[in-house]
Motif scaffolding. Structure first.
Motif, mmCIF file in Angstrom:
data_model
loop_
_atom_site.group_PDB
_atom_site.id
_atom_site.type_symbol
_atom_site.label_atom_id
_atom_site.label_comp_id
_atom_site.label_asym_id
_atom_site.label_seq_id
_atom_site.Cartn_x
_atom_site.Cartn_y
_atom_site.Cartn_z
ATOM 1 N N PHE A 23 0.810 -1.085 0.026
ATOM 2 C CA PHE A 23 0.072 0.131 -0.176
ATOM 3 C C PHE A 23 0.728 1.254 0.108
ATOM 4 C CE2 PHE A 23 -3.195 -2.442 2.607
ATOM 5 C CZ PHE A 23 -3.420 -3.315 1.439
ATOM 6 N N LEU A 24 1.839 1.146 0.658
ATOM 7 C CA LEU A 24 3.041 2.181 0.852
ATOM 8 C C LEU A 24 3.661 2.614 -0.512
ATOM 9 C CD1 LEU A 24 4.466 4.611 2.376
ATOM 10 C CD2 LEU A 24 6.069 2.759 3.017
ATOM 11 N N GLY A 25 3.990 1.455 -1.201
ATOM 12 C CA GLY A 25 4.394 1.532 -2.442
ATOM 13 C C GLY A 25 3.545 2.015 -3.443
ATOM 14 N N ALA A 26 2.320 1.617 -3.428
ATOM 15 C CA ALA A 26 1.423 2.082 -4.334
ATOM 16 C C ALA A 26 1.079 3.700 -4.090
ATOM 17 C CB ALA A 26 -0.036 1.471 -4.283
ATOM 18 N N TYR A 27 1.190 3.874 -3.052
ATOM 19 C CA TYR A 27 0.874 5.430 -2.578
ATOM 20 C C TYR A 27 2.153 6.285 -3.260
ATOM 21 C CZ TYR A 27 1.489 9.690 -0.041
ATOM 22 O OH TYR A 27 1.766 10.941 0.521
ATOM 23 N N LEU A 28 3.314 5.882 -3.006
ATOM 24 C CA LEU A 28 4.599 6.481 -3.680
ATOM 25 C C LEU A 28 4.525 6.662 -5.002
ATOM 26 C CD1 LEU A 28 7.254 5.389 -0.929
ATOM 27 C CD2 LEU A 28 6.231 7.638 -0.976
ATOM 28 N N ALA A 29 4.247 5.543 -5.597
ATOM 29 C CA ALA A 29 4.109 5.499 -7.326
ATOM 30 C C ALA A 29 3.269 6.558 -7.873
ATOM 31 C CB ALA A 29 3.510 4.012 -7.658
ATOM 32 N N LEU A 30 2.051 6.978 -6.934
ATOM 33 C CA LEU A 30 1.159 7.982 -7.464
ATOM 34 C C LEU A 30 1.803 9.175 -7.119
ATOM 35 C CD1 LEU A 30 -2.459 6.798 -6.156
ATOM 36 C CD2 LEU A 30 -1.862 7.891 -8.473
ATOM 37 N N ILE A 31 2.315 9.433 -6.220
ATOM 38 C CA ILE A 31 3.135 10.856 -5.945
ATOM 39 C C ILE A 31 4.456 11.265 -6.782
ATOM 40 C CG2 ILE A 31 3.920 12.443 -4.059
ATOM 41 C CD1 ILE A 31 1.009 11.666 -4.060
ATOM 42 N N ILE A 32 5.338 10.135 -6.972
ATOM 43 C CA ILE A 32 6.515 10.301 -7.516
ATOM 44 C C ILE A 32 6.346 11.209 -8.715
ATOM 45 C CG2 ILE A 32 8.286 9.082 -8.772
ATOM 46 C CD1 ILE A 32 8.488 7.018 -6.437
ATOM 47 N N PRO A 33 5.267 11.128 -9.984
ATOM 48 C CA PRO A 33 5.597 11.710 -11.196
ATOM 49 C C PRO A 33 5.101 13.175 -10.691
ATOM 50 C CG PRO A 33 4.194 9.749 -11.320
ATOM 51 C CD PRO A 33 4.435 9.741 -10.031
ATOM 52 N N PHE A 34 4.478 13.622 -9.836
ATOM 53 C CA PHE A 34 4.217 15.046 -9.720
ATOM 54 C C PHE A 34 5.369 15.809 -8.901
ATOM 55 C CE2 PHE A 34 -0.177 13.240 -9.436
ATOM 56 C CZ PHE A 34 -0.831 13.936 -10.307
ATOM 57 N N THR A 35 6.256 14.815 -8.255
ATOM 58 C CA THR A 35 7.538 15.244 -7.716
ATOM 59 C C THR A 35 8.488 15.614 -8.938
ATOM 60 O OG1 THR A 35 7.086 14.105 -5.750
ATOM 61 C CG2 THR A 35 8.994 15.176 -6.000
ATOM 62 N N LEU A 36 8.453 14.662 -9.802
ATOM 63 C CA LEU A 36 9.272 14.774 -10.904
ATOM 64 C C LEU A 36 9.032 15.973 -11.846
ATOM 65 C CD1 LEU A 36 11.546 13.381 -12.569
ATOM 66 C CD2 LEU A 36 9.758 11.965 -13.845
ATOM 67 N N ALA A 37 7.734 16.121 -12.181
ATOM 68 C CA ALA A 37 7.289 17.221 -13.010
ATOM 69 C C ALA A 37 7.726 18.603 -12.416
ATOM 70 C CB ALA A 37 5.688 17.185 -13.095
ATOM 71 N N ARG A 38 7.882 18.791 -10.976
ATOM 72 C CA ARG A 38 8.320 20.038 -10.472
ATOM 73 C C ARG A 38 9.796 20.500 -10.773
ATOM 74 N NH1 ARG A 38 4.924 22.067 -6.077
ATOM 75 N NH2 ARG A 38 2.924 22.144 -7.348
ATOM 76 N N LEU A 39 10.332 19.585 -11.277
ATOM 77 C CA LEU A 39 11.727 19.920 -11.693
ATOM 78 C C LEU A 39 11.841 20.737 -13.041
ATOM 79 C CD1 LEU A 39 13.325 16.501 -11.581
ATOM 80 C CD2 LEU A 39 13.392 18.210 -9.784
ATOM 81 N N TRP A 40 10.752 20.958 -13.697
ATOM 82 C CA TRP A 40 10.685 21.901 -14.801
ATOM 83 C C TRP A 40 9.346 22.781 -14.626
ATOM 84 C CZ3 TRP A 40 10.736 16.428 -15.342
ATOM 85 C CH2 TRP A 40 12.089 16.102 -16.036
#
Length: 442
Positions: free
Chosen positions: A185-202
């Motif tokens: 469950f923790l892994g699924a949650y992080l998999a959802l958040i990671i793309p939004f964090t990645l996009a903040r680099l731009w």
């Protein structure tokens, strides 16, 4: 809508948007953290109660406006409104036609995801969509999503180091469950958040930070999220995150004609796939006592795979008798148990199976083919609208926001074919879809 903040929906000022937006911020920050350590089941019941309270609060703010102005619901894109309405109507019909209507409405102690919970996710996300009047409002929602993951990931690292003061027990491969209740469950949650964090680099933010400073800060958060995801040793979540990150980079590479990003996406696929294979043999953390007492690491991995295959095969065989509207929400356990294969007990100590561990099977058994098709149509509408937003603007930060929403939803759908769904991931899945729709409809 332009980036200076003109209104997306003319009627949104009638919906008490500041308070509705506040419930959205509270949901993504508090919901992952919320649990009751004194309860027999510490996580999901407490999270569901909090989520329903937030949905009720947001709905009570919006309801007076709807009563005064019934056409307020005409604001979202017509196709999205049509398919969401169909999905909610099918939830109601499947509950009425259920093998146990009261259980389907309210849920059961073994499965709290009754009709009220299933309907709450899309309704809440729709209210948020109506309240996001400006780009800044959506940016705050994404910032809350990202920052809410920081204490969750930090607690996961504390558990990986064996420093957790709370004596959680788990039969999962990894003891890193943080405040989600189980490592997958923790892994699924992080998999959802990671793309939004990645996009903040731009995406430069209106906080006075330079882009370089923002990249450094979000880069640290991204590293924290990925590290915690690795420590969960959740294969389905890792696959979902790999697909999500590769999709985000690939979409930006396509939109910007950037070969470096295309190579980065390919590298993510190669490294992520290689680690996925190694995860069956390499353990990064000490196994929890409940798991290590039963079998060695490799055997536990084989048992987990065998269990899922048995559950999928048996679940698929149950579709036929009620293929149109399913058995009703929260009825999987009593339907599955009489048909449970004898081999399952040799792999799994617990006789209670509450979920088919596959989103397609879950929707088909719960809401039938009608519900599955309505959900698919809703998701396809999201992809179409968000893709249109990705292509229709020359604003590079907008490209990053659209790519993040597309990637997050895709990552969720991938991991959801292997894992049960919990209220945190379901709520964020719906919110991610509406963030993408808002970009495409602005």
């Amino acid at each position: 809508m332009n980036s200076e903040g003109s209104s997306v929906y003319p009627i949104s000022h009638l919906l008490g948007p500041p308070l509705i937006r506040l419930t959205g911020l509270l949901a993504v920050v508090l919901l992952p953290l919320w649990f009751n350590p004194w309860a027999d089941v510490a996580f999901e019941p407490a999270k569901i109660a909090l989520f329903l309270l937030l949905v009720l609060l947001a709905g009570s703010i919006a309801l007076p406006t709807w009563l005064r102005k019934p056409d307020a619901l005409a604001a979202p894109p017509r196709a999205l409104r049509r398919w969401l309405s169909a999905y909610l109507a099918i939830i109601a019909a499947a509950t009425f036609a259920s093998v146990d209507p009261p259980a389907s409405l309210w849920g059961t102690p073994n499965n709290l995801h009754g009709a009220l919970v299933l309907a709450a996710g899309p309704l809440f996300a729709l209210l948020l969509l109506l309240s996001w009047r400006t780009l800044a409002a959506r940016q705050r929602q994404v910032t809350a999503l990202i920052l809410g993951s920081v204490p969750v990931a930090l607690y996961g690292l504390i558990q990986a180091l064996g420093l957790d003061p709370l004596p959680w027990t788990t039969d999962a491969i990894s003891p890193v469950l943080s405040t989600l209740g189980r490592s997958n469950f923790l892994g699924a949650y992080l998999a959802l958040i990671i793309p939004f964090t990645l996009a903040r680099l731009w995406e430069p933010l209106p906080s006075g930070l330079t882009l370089a400073a923002a990249r450094w800060r979000y880069g640290v958060v991204l590293a924290l999220q990925v590290t915690c995801l690795l420590l969960t040793q959740a294969r389905g979540a890792w696959l979902g995150a790999t697909v999500a990150v590769a999709a985000c980079l690939g979409l930006l590479a396509y939109r910007w004609r950037d070969r470096r990003l295309a190579l980065a996406a390919l590298l993510v696929c190669l490294l992520g796939g290689a680690w996925l294979l190694l995860m069956n043999r390499v353990s990064l953390v000490r196994q929890p006592t409940a798991a290590s007492a039963s079998a060695p690491f490799v055997e536990l991995r084989l048992a987990s795979t065998a269990t899922r295959l048995l559950i999928w095969r048996t679940s698929a065989g149950l579709i036929g008798p009620r293929w149109l509207l399913g058995y009703g929400p929260a009825t999987f356990t009593p339907v599955f148990k009489p048909n449970s294969p004898a081999e399952l007990t040799s792999w799994q100590d617990s006789a209670i199976v509450t979920d088919p561990h596959n989103l397609v099977l879950d929707q088909w058994l719960t809401l039938g083919l009608a519900g599955l098709l309505a959900l698919v149509a809703t998701v396809v509408t999201f992809y179409r609208l968000t893709w249109r937003g990705l292509l229709s603007t020359a604003d590079r930060p907008a490209h990053a926001r659209s790519a993040a929403a597309l990637a997050a939803v895709t990552g969720f759908l991938v991991q959801a074919q292997f894992n049960p769904n919990v209220i945190v991931t379901l709520a964020i899945f719906w919110i991610a879809m509406m963030l993408g729709v808002a970009e495409g409809h602005s």
